[in-house]
Design an enzyme around this catalytic site. Structure first.
Site, PDB file in Angstrom:
ATOM      1  N   HIS A   1       0.821  -1.212   0.000  1.00 44.76           N
ATOM      2  CA  HIS A   1       0.000   0.000   0.000  1.00 44.76           C
ATOM      3  C   HIS A   1       0.855   1.261   0.000  1.00 44.76           C
ATOM      4  CE1 HIS A   1      -3.509  -2.453   0.643  1.00 44.76           C
ATOM      5  NE2 HIS A   1      -3.055  -2.907   1.795  1.00 44.76           N
TER       6      HIS A   1
ATOM      7  N   THR B   1      -6.147   7.384   7.379  1.00 48.45           N
ATOM      8  CA  THR B   1      -6.623   7.426   5.989  1.00 48.45           C
ATOM      9  C   THR B   1      -6.684   6.035   5.368  1.00 48.45           C
ATOM     10  OG1 THR B   1      -4.408   7.761   5.053  1.00 48.45           O
ATOM     11  CG2 THR B   1      -5.651   9.736   5.691  1.00 48.45           C
TER      12      THR B   1
END
Length: 242
Positions: free
Chosen positions: A82, A193
């Site tokens: 990620h 987030t």
């Protein structure tokens, strides 16, 4: 460490617990619009105080200057699929609201997750701090295309290409070298987030961007292979201070 921290691949501290986290992505069937539905653990992703945001309609609040005590503690880099994350040794702190938060790691998003009055930047760095109660403060830095960034050059020399790969930095890296000369900032209350999108995070976004070369931006993108920014979330009445 609170369990919610270990559930997110961007905010883990090299713990095996992350291997059991539910799968999520930045697009497709497991993308941001679906995060809250993937598992009850991610339910806060549908909350009303989510990050990132478009920082607009700032309110003058005479924010106190940031108090940083950073050492050269960045020693490892990991590609978790990620982002690329630099793990930080204990001993570096940020003071917020009279509370000491210890720097645990920093990582990057391309393009930026937060916007400043609608403006997106090609790269954003998040310095993640945690206090003794497990509360989180994130110091965010925007990067704009320009000359090569010397501090990033040190880290980028060890960019891990494969997911799960960990690289040791040749010399400890100081996160302070990533920050702009002028330390004025915006502040708002938000969330992580990434899943589990835990709320109650203190967000401090530096006003002044830092330069990074286009080649350095491209090198990060080449390792991640896709944009890794969550879309901006509604402010829902929250106030952005400056």
């Amino acid at each position: 460490m609170k369990k919610i921290l270990l559930a997110s691949s961007l905010y883990y501290l090299f713990s095996p617990a992350i291997l059991a986290a539910p799968h999520w992505e930045y697009q497709g069937e497991a993308g941001p619009e679906q995060w809250a539905k993937l598992t009850p653990e991610f339910g806060q992703c549908a909350g009303s105080n989510q990050s990132p945001v478009d920082l607009v309609r700032m309110v003058n609040a005479k924010l106190v200057p940031l108090v940083l005590h950073y050492q050269a503690g960045g020693k490892t880099m990991v590609n978790d699929g990620h982002t690329v994350q630099v793990g930080y040794a204990p001993g570096s702190t940020l003071q917020v609201d009279g509370i000491s938060f210890e720097l645990k790691q920093f990582h990057f998003h391309a393009p930026s997750e937060n916007l400043i009055e609608g403006k997106s930047y090609p790269l954003e760095g998040h310095l993640v701090h945690i206090n003794g109660k497990g509360e989180i403060a994130v110091l965010a830095v925007m990067f704009k295309a320009g000359k090569a960034n010397v501090a990033l050059a040190e880290a980028w020399s060890a960019l891990p290409v494969k997911v799960g790969e960990i690289q040791l930095l040749r010399a400890p890296l100081s996160a302070e070298h990533l920050l702009p000369k002028h330390r004025d900032y915006y502040r708002f209350s938000g969330s992580l987030t990434t899943p589990p999108c835990s709320e109650g995070v203190r967000w401090l976004v530096m006003k002044q961007p830092v330069e990074v070369s286009q080649a350095q931006i491209n090198a990060f993108k080449a390792v991640i292979h896709h944009p890794n920014n969550r879309p901006v979330q509604p402010l829902n009445g929250r106030v952005v201070l400056q």
